[in-house]
Design a protein around this motif. Sequence first.
Motif, PDB file in Angstrom:
ATOM      1  N   PHE A  61       0.774   6.559  10.948  1.00 24.25           N
ATOM      2  CA  PHE A  61       0.772   7.908  10.390  1.00 24.25           C
ATOM      3  C   PHE A  61      -0.220   8.793  11.139  1.00 24.25           C
ATOM      4  CE2 PHE A  61       0.262  11.373   7.459  1.00 24.25           C
ATOM      5  CZ  PHE A  61       1.518  11.503   6.865  1.00 24.25           C
ATOM      6  N   HIS A  62      -1.371   8.234  11.488  1.00 24.64           N
ATOM      7  CA  HIS A  62      -2.376   9.008  12.211  1.00 24.64           C
ATOM      8  C   HIS A  62      -1.839   9.422  13.581  1.00 24.64           C
ATOM      9  CE1 HIS A  62      -6.954   9.586  12.988  1.00 24.64           C
ATOM     10  NE2 HIS A  62      -6.403  10.661  12.483  1.00 24.64           N
ATOM     11  N   GLY A  63      -1.128   8.527  14.235  1.00 28.44           N
ATOM     12  CA  GLY A  63      -0.497   8.867  15.510  1.00 28.44           C
ATOM     13  C   GLY A  63       0.517   9.991  15.354  1.00 28.44           C
ATOM     14  N   ALA A  64       1.308   9.943  14.287  1.00 27.56           N
ATOM     15  CA  ALA A  64       2.289  10.999  14.026  1.00 27.56           C
ATOM     16  C   ALA A  64       1.586  12.319  13.721  1.00 27.56           C
ATOM     17  CB  ALA A  64       3.199  10.596  12.870  1.00 27.56           C
ATOM     18  N   LYS A  73      -0.278  23.023  18.278  1.00 30.35           N
ATOM     19  CA  LYS A  73      -1.501  23.534  18.917  1.00 30.35           C
ATOM     20  C   LYS A  73      -2.649  23.694  17.908  1.00 30.35           C
ATOM     21  CE  LYS A  73       0.908  25.968  22.678  1.00 30.35           C
ATOM     22  NZ  LYS A  73       1.801  24.965  22.968  1.00 30.35           N
ATOM     23  N   THR A  74      -2.758  22.680  17.038  1.00 33.63           N
ATOM     24  CA  THR A  74      -3.813  22.648  16.023  1.00 33.63           C
ATOM     25  C   THR A  74      -4.649  21.393  16.242  1.00 33.63           C
ATOM     26  OG1 THR A  74      -2.370  23.758  14.434  1.00 33.63           O
ATOM     27  CG2 THR A  74      -4.274  22.590  13.536  1.00 33.63           C
ATOM     28  N   SER A  75      -5.951  21.536  16.190  1.00 32.27           N
ATOM     29  CA  SER A  75      -6.830  20.384  16.344  1.00 32.27           C
ATOM     30  C   SER A  75      -6.925  19.609  15.029  1.00 32.27           C
ATOM     31  CB  SER A  75      -8.228  20.837  16.762  1.00 32.27           C
ATOM     32  OG  SER A  75      -9.108  19.722  16.746  1.00 32.27           O
ATOM     33  N   VAL A  76      -6.776  18.297  15.128  1.00 33.28           N
ATOM     34  CA  VAL A  76      -7.012  17.426  13.977  1.00 33.28           C
ATOM     35  C   VAL A  76      -8.125  16.429  14.313  1.00 33.28           C
ATOM     36  CG1 VAL A  76      -4.738  17.677  12.906  1.00 33.28           C
ATOM     37  CG2 VAL A  76      -5.097  15.896  14.637  1.00 33.28           C
ATOM     38  N   ASP A  77      -8.995  16.830  15.259  1.00 37.24           N
ATOM     39  CA  ASP A  77     -10.132  15.985  15.614  1.00 37.24           C
ATOM     40  C   ASP A  77     -10.951  15.677  14.367  1.00 37.24           C
ATOM     41  OD1 ASP A  77      -9.334  16.102  18.234  1.00 37.24           O
ATOM     42  OD2 ASP A  77     -10.870  17.538  18.864  1.00 37.24           O
ATOM     43  N   GLY A  78     -11.338  14.438  14.215  1.00 36.56           N
ATOM     44  CA  GLY A  78     -12.125  14.020  13.064  1.00 36.56           C
ATOM     45  C   GLY A  78     -11.291  13.708  11.835  1.00 36.56           C
ATOM     46  N   SER A  79      -9.965  13.773  11.969  1.00 33.24           N
ATOM     47  CA  SER A  79      -9.107  13.477  10.816  1.00 33.24           C
ATOM     48  C   SER A  79      -9.151  11.992  10.486  1.00 33.24           C
ATOM     49  CB  SER A  79      -7.669  13.918  11.096  1.00 33.24           C
ATOM     50  OG  SER A  79      -7.156  13.271  12.244  1.00 33.24           O
ATOM     51  N   THR A  80      -8.896  11.675   9.223  1.00 33.08           N
ATOM     52  CA  THR A  80      -8.872  10.284   8.772  1.00 33.08           C
ATOM     53  C   THR A  80      -7.685  10.071   7.847  1.00 33.08           C
ATOM     54  OG1 THR A  80     -10.301  10.723   6.865  1.00 33.08           O
ATOM     55  CG2 THR A  80     -11.388  10.002   8.902  1.00 33.08           C
ATOM     56  N   LEU A 100      -1.300   7.639   0.823  1.00 30.30           N
ATOM     57  CA  LEU A 100      -2.007   8.016   2.037  1.00 30.30           C
ATOM     58  C   LEU A 100      -2.818   9.261   1.743  1.00 30.30           C
ATOM     59  CD1 LEU A 100       0.820   7.605   4.714  1.00 30.30           C
ATOM     60  CD2 LEU A 100      -0.986   5.983   4.138  1.00 30.30           C
ATOM     61  N   ASP A 101      -4.129   9.148   1.841  1.00 25.15           N
ATOM     62  CA  ASP A 101      -5.037  10.278   1.654  1.00 25.15           C
ATOM     63  C   ASP A 101      -5.465  10.734   3.040  1.00 25.15           C
ATOM     64  OD1 ASP A 101      -4.887   9.982  -1.133  1.00 25.15           O
ATOM     65  OD2 ASP A 101      -6.551   8.572  -1.151  1.00 25.15           O
ATOM     66  N   ARG A 130      11.208   5.384   3.528  1.00 25.68           N
ATOM     67  CA  ARG A 130      11.746   6.507   2.752  1.00 25.68           C
ATOM     68  C   ARG A 130      12.921   6.053   1.890  1.00 25.68           C
ATOM     69  NH1 ARG A 130      11.807  10.302   6.558  1.00 25.68           N
ATOM     70  NH2 ARG A 130       9.700  10.819   5.952  1.00 25.68           N
ATOM     71  N   GLY A 131      12.813   6.329   0.604  1.00 28.69           N
ATOM     72  CA  GLY A 131      13.865   5.959  -0.327  1.00 28.69           C
ATOM     73  C   GLY A 131      13.792   4.516  -0.801  1.00 28.69           C
ATOM     74  N   ASN A 132      12.874   3.737  -0.219  1.00 31.09           N
ATOM     75  CA  ASN A 132      12.755   2.323  -0.587  1.00 31.09           C
ATOM     76  C   ASN A 132      11.521   2.032  -1.431  1.00 31.09           C
ATOM     77  OD1 ASN A 132      15.062   1.412   0.908  1.00 31.09           O
ATOM     78  ND2 ASN A 132      13.859   1.744   2.750  1.00 31.09           N
ATOM     79  N   ILE A 133      10.435   2.735  -1.154  1.00 32.30           N
ATOM     80  CA  ILE A 133       9.206   2.546  -1.918  1.00 32.30           C
ATOM     81  C   ILE A 133       8.606   3.912  -2.226  1.00 32.30           C
ATOM     82  CG2 ILE A 133       8.724   0.298  -0.854  1.00 32.30           C
ATOM     83  CD1 ILE A 133       6.449   1.688   0.732  1.00 32.30           C
ATOM     84  N   GLU A 134       7.737   3.942  -3.200  1.00 26.10           N
ATOM     85  CA  GLU A 134       7.022   5.172  -3.523  1.00 26.10           C
ATOM     86  C   GLU A 134       5.905   5.382  -2.503  1.00 26.10           C
ATOM     87  OE1 GLU A 134       4.037   6.846  -6.977  1.00 26.10           O
ATOM     88  OE2 GLU A 134       5.591   5.413  -7.553  1.00 26.10           O
ATOM     89  N   VAL A 135       5.898   6.572  -1.901  1.00 26.12           N
ATOM     90  CA  VAL A 135       4.832   6.949  -0.971  1.00 26.12           C
ATOM     91  C   VAL A 135       4.271   8.276  -1.456  1.00 26.12           C
ATOM     92  CG1 VAL A 135       4.204   7.560   1.390  1.00 26.12           C
ATOM     93  CG2 VAL A 135       5.896   5.757   0.980  1.00 26.12           C
ATOM     94  N   LYS A 136       3.005   8.273  -1.814  1.00 25.76           N
ATOM     95  CA  LYS A 136       2.327   9.487  -2.271  1.00 25.76           C
ATOM     96  C   LYS A 136       1.399   9.967  -1.169  1.00 25.76           C
ATOM     97  CE  LYS A 136      -0.951  11.211  -5.661  1.00 25.76           C
ATOM     98  NZ  LYS A 136      -1.944  10.827  -6.653  1.00 25.76           N
ATOM     99  N   LEU A 137       1.543  11.234  -0.811  1.00 24.22           N
ATOM    100  CA  LEU A 137       0.710  11.828   0.236  1.00 24.22           C
ATOM    101  C   LEU A 137      -0.254  12.818  -0.387  1.00 24.22           C
ATOM    102  CD1 LEU A 137       3.540  12.689   2.763  1.00 24.22           C
ATOM    103  CD2 LEU A 137       2.022  10.710   2.829  1.00 24.22           C
ATOM    104  N   THR A 138      -1.497  12.787   0.049  1.00 22.89           N
ATOM    105  CA  THR A 138      -2.487  13.768  -0.360  1.00 22.89           C
ATOM    106  C   THR A 138      -3.141  14.330   0.908  1.00 22.89           C
ATOM    107  OG1 THR A 138      -2.958  12.524  -2.381  1.00 22.89           O
ATOM    108  CG2 THR A 138      -4.572  14.181  -1.722  1.00 22.89           C
ATOM    109  N   ALA A 139      -3.049  15.639   1.058  1.00 26.78           N
ATOM    110  CA  ALA A 139      -3.674  16.321   2.192  1.00 26.78           C
ATOM    111  C   ALA A 139      -4.924  17.010   1.701  1.00 26.78           C
ATOM    112  CB  ALA A 139      -2.715  17.338   2.802  1.00 26.78           C
ATOM    113  N   LYS A 140      -6.001  16.852   2.462  1.00 29.14           N
ATOM    114  CA  LYS A 140      -7.274  17.464   2.087  1.00 29.14           C
ATOM    115  C   LYS A 140      -7.859  18.147   3.310  1.00 29.14           C
ATOM    116  CE  LYS A 140     -11.801  16.394   0.195  1.00 29.14           C
ATOM    117  NZ  LYS A 140     -12.713  15.311  -0.175  1.00 29.14           N
ATOM    118  N   ALA A 141      -8.054  19.452   3.207  1.00 27.94           N
ATOM    119  CA  ALA A 141      -8.709  20.204   4.273  1.00 27.94           C
ATOM    120  C   ALA A 141     -10.202  20.241   3.971  1.00 27.94           C
ATOM    121  CB  ALA A 141      -8.146  21.615   4.350  1.00 27.94           C
ATOM    122  N   VAL A 142     -11.014  20.020   4.985  1.00 25.12           N
ATOM    123  CA  VAL A 142     -12.473  20.090   4.787  1.00 25.12           C
ATOM    124  C   VAL A 142     -13.096  20.943   5.871  1.00 25.12           C
ATOM    125  CG1 VAL A 142     -12.723  17.913   3.565  1.00 25.12           C
ATOM    126  CG2 VAL A 142     -12.847  17.917   6.051  1.00 25.12           C
TER     127      VAL A 142
END
Length: 142
Positions: A61-64, A73-80, A100-101, A130-142
């Motif tokens: 996911f981090h690679g994606a 053209k957005t920096s995601v440096d320091g993302s986790t 995935l947080d 997708r469609g096989n298991i529950e995947v919850k995504l949480t996006a947090k901007a800091v």
Amino acid sequence: MAYDVMYTAQATVTGEGRKGHGRTEDGRLDVDLSVPKGMGGDDGPGTNPEQLFAVGYAACFHGALKAVARKDKTSVDGSTIESHVSLGKSDEGLDIAVELDVTIPGVDQAKAEELVEAAHQMCPYSRATRGNIEVKLTAKAV
């Protein structure tokens, strides 16, 4: 579905499954497996399939995320990516759920959510589950 194979991982598990041993053919991953206490185990040395899946999904996911951010053209440096993989009982048997947080510094909340959703569409693990298991995504901007 036809596709061009770029890489194939090969691993072998021996022993008693969750109480066994896993090793990749190149030796880069060589782990003892143990059953967590929550599943009746003793939390002995080693890891378990859910931990391995949590690391694999988060890394993919981090690679994606980085790929969609480059395109945007957005920096995601320091993302986790903090990944939680849960195993539980359902009417069909045992099922997996994923949370995935995603924390992205330097962007606003709307941009963080946009990037996380775009990554979810691109990530091979997300597409496979997708469609096989529950995947919850949480996006947090800091």
